[in-house]
Design a protein around this motif. Structure first.
Motif, PDB file in Angstrom:
ATOM      1  N   ASP A  60      13.098  -6.810 -20.603  1.00  0.00           N
ATOM      2  CA  ASP A  60      13.598  -5.758 -21.470  1.00  0.00           C
ATOM      3  C   ASP A  60      12.379  -5.226 -22.232  1.00  0.00           C
ATOM      4  O   ASP A  60      11.360  -5.925 -22.326  1.00  0.00           O
ATOM      5  CB  ASP A  60      14.631  -6.387 -22.424  1.00  0.00           C
ATOM      6  N   ASP A 111      12.299  -2.902 -25.641  1.00  0.00           N
ATOM      7  CA  ASP A 111      12.365  -2.926 -27.107  1.00  0.00           C
ATOM      8  C   ASP A 111      12.795  -4.296 -27.623  1.00  0.00           C
ATOM      9  O   ASP A 111      13.835  -4.826 -27.210  1.00  0.00           O
ATOM     10  CB  ASP A 111      13.394  -1.907 -27.614  1.00  0.00           C
ATOM     11  N   GLY A 115      20.824   2.374 -26.064  1.00  0.00           N
ATOM     12  CA  GLY A 115      20.291   3.692 -25.744  1.00  0.00           C
ATOM     13  C   GLY A 115      20.266   4.614 -26.950  1.00  0.00           C
ATOM     14  O   GLY A 115      20.846   4.319 -28.006  1.00  0.00           O
ATOM     15  N   SER A 163      15.027  -0.991 -19.249  1.00  0.00           N
ATOM     16  CA  SER A 163      15.320  -0.653 -20.643  1.00  0.00           C
ATOM     17  C   SER A 163      16.471   0.328 -20.728  1.00  0.00           C
ATOM     18  O   SER A 163      16.691   1.126 -19.806  1.00  0.00           O
ATOM     19  CB  SER A 163      14.065  -0.023 -21.268  1.00  0.00           C
ATOM     20  N   ASN A 164      17.170   0.315 -21.853  1.00  0.00           N
ATOM     21  CA  ASN A 164      18.157   1.361 -22.144  1.00  0.00           C
ATOM     22  C   ASN A 164      17.525   2.513 -22.909  1.00  0.00           C
ATOM     23  O   ASN A 164      18.212   3.453 -23.305  1.00  0.00           O
ATOM     24  CB  ASN A 164      19.334   0.784 -22.958  1.00  0.00           C
TER      25      ASN A 164
HETATM   26  O1  LIG Z   1      16.382   1.845 -26.858  1.00  0.00           O
HETATM   27  C1  LIG Z   1      17.362   1.053 -26.794  1.00  0.00           C
HETATM   28  O2  LIG Z   1      18.476   1.286 -27.302  1.00  0.00           O
HETATM   29  C2  LIG Z   1      17.216  -0.265 -26.117  1.00  0.00           C
HETATM   30  O3  LIG Z   1      16.038  -0.400 -25.402  1.00  0.00           O
HETATM   31  P1  LIG Z   1      15.830  -1.790 -24.618  1.00  0.00           P
HETATM   32  O4  LIG Z   1      16.879  -1.817 -23.533  1.00  0.00           O
HETATM   33  O5  LIG Z   1      14.428  -1.727 -24.090  1.00  0.00           O
HETATM   34  O6  LIG Z   1      16.031  -2.902 -25.610  1.00  0.00           O
END
Ligand SMILES: O=C(O)COP(=O)(O)O
Length: 222
Positions: A8, A10, A48, A108-109
């Motif tokens: 992942d 963030d 996201g 990532s989202n």
């Molecule tokens: O930007 C987001 O909401 C989440 O990002 P992530 O999947 O890298 O944790």
């Protein structure tokens, strides 16, 4: 040992909270909406950019949320460089995994364009074999589509793959995709939250993550 690691972004590879908080509060202020503390914003991250804005602009119409979302994307393109760092020890871990010839990817989202831009910026040696952010028309985490796409593209199996993430959504994504998971606690969700979704492993420190991902007898690590 896992030979394919899906990270992942963030809260797992990068500390992105300050940049996200600045951009979100600037976007809210642009639309005369109340801003939030950084601690509150931490709890909005994970699903996201649109959902981030929807959680911040509660009780607003869809039109207003969409306007805040568009402002957030504009503000974030300016804010992320000054408000983001790679967590301590991550660059070394990635380098070590590469030297062990592990296959590495990112899921990532975060919007895809930001995801690729930021990964290129923070990891200029291009250690990742595939980097996927949230894309139009593709279901985001916890849907398993992203993991399945990565496994297919990189010709990896579910047995040799593990997803490393800081949020419950990452652990649920791994379960939905039929792969193992490692929860790390230095990101945006706490130990209790992460324990409640039963990850295969929990890493409370970068050293514990190294222990899980790299066998003790590999000289490159010891
Ligand atoms: O930007 C987001 O909401 C989440 O990002 P992530 O999947 O890298 O944790």
């Amino acid at each position: 040992m896992y030979s394919h690691i899906i990270f992942d972004l963030d809260g797992t590879l990068i500390q992105s909270l300050p940049g996200i908080a600045t951009a979100l509060n600037d976007a809210l202020a642009e639309h005369q909406l109340p801003t939030h503390s950084t601690d509150a914003i931490r709890t909005f991250i994970g699903d996201g950019a649109y959902t981030l804005c929807a959680r911040a602009a509660t009780e607003q119409s869809e039109d207003t949320i969409e306007r805040v979302h568009q402002s957030f994307l504009k503000e974030y393109s300016k804010a992320w460089r000054n408000g983001t760092i790679v967590f301590e020890g991550i660059q070394e871990l990635i380098g070590s995994l590469k030297s062990m010839e592990c296959t590495l990817s990112v899921l990532s989202n975060k919007p895809h364009s930001f995801t690729t831009e930021m990964v290129d910026y923070f990891f200029p040696d291009k250690p990742f074999d595939l980097v996927l952010g949230q894309r139009e028309g593709v279901a985001k985490k916890p849907d398993p589509s992203g993991v399945h796409e990565i496994l297919g593209e990189l010709e990896q199996t579910s047995n040799n793959s593990v997803l490393v993430g800081d949020a419950t959504i990452d652990i649920v994504t791994a379960r939905n995709a039929g792969i193992s998971s490692i929860a790390v606690i230095w990101g945006y969700h706490g130990l209790d939250q992460l324990t409640s979704v039963s990850p295969k492993h929990i890493a409370k420190s970068i050293d514990q993550l190294i222990e899980i991902l790299t066998p003790k007898n590999v000289p490159a690590f010891r």
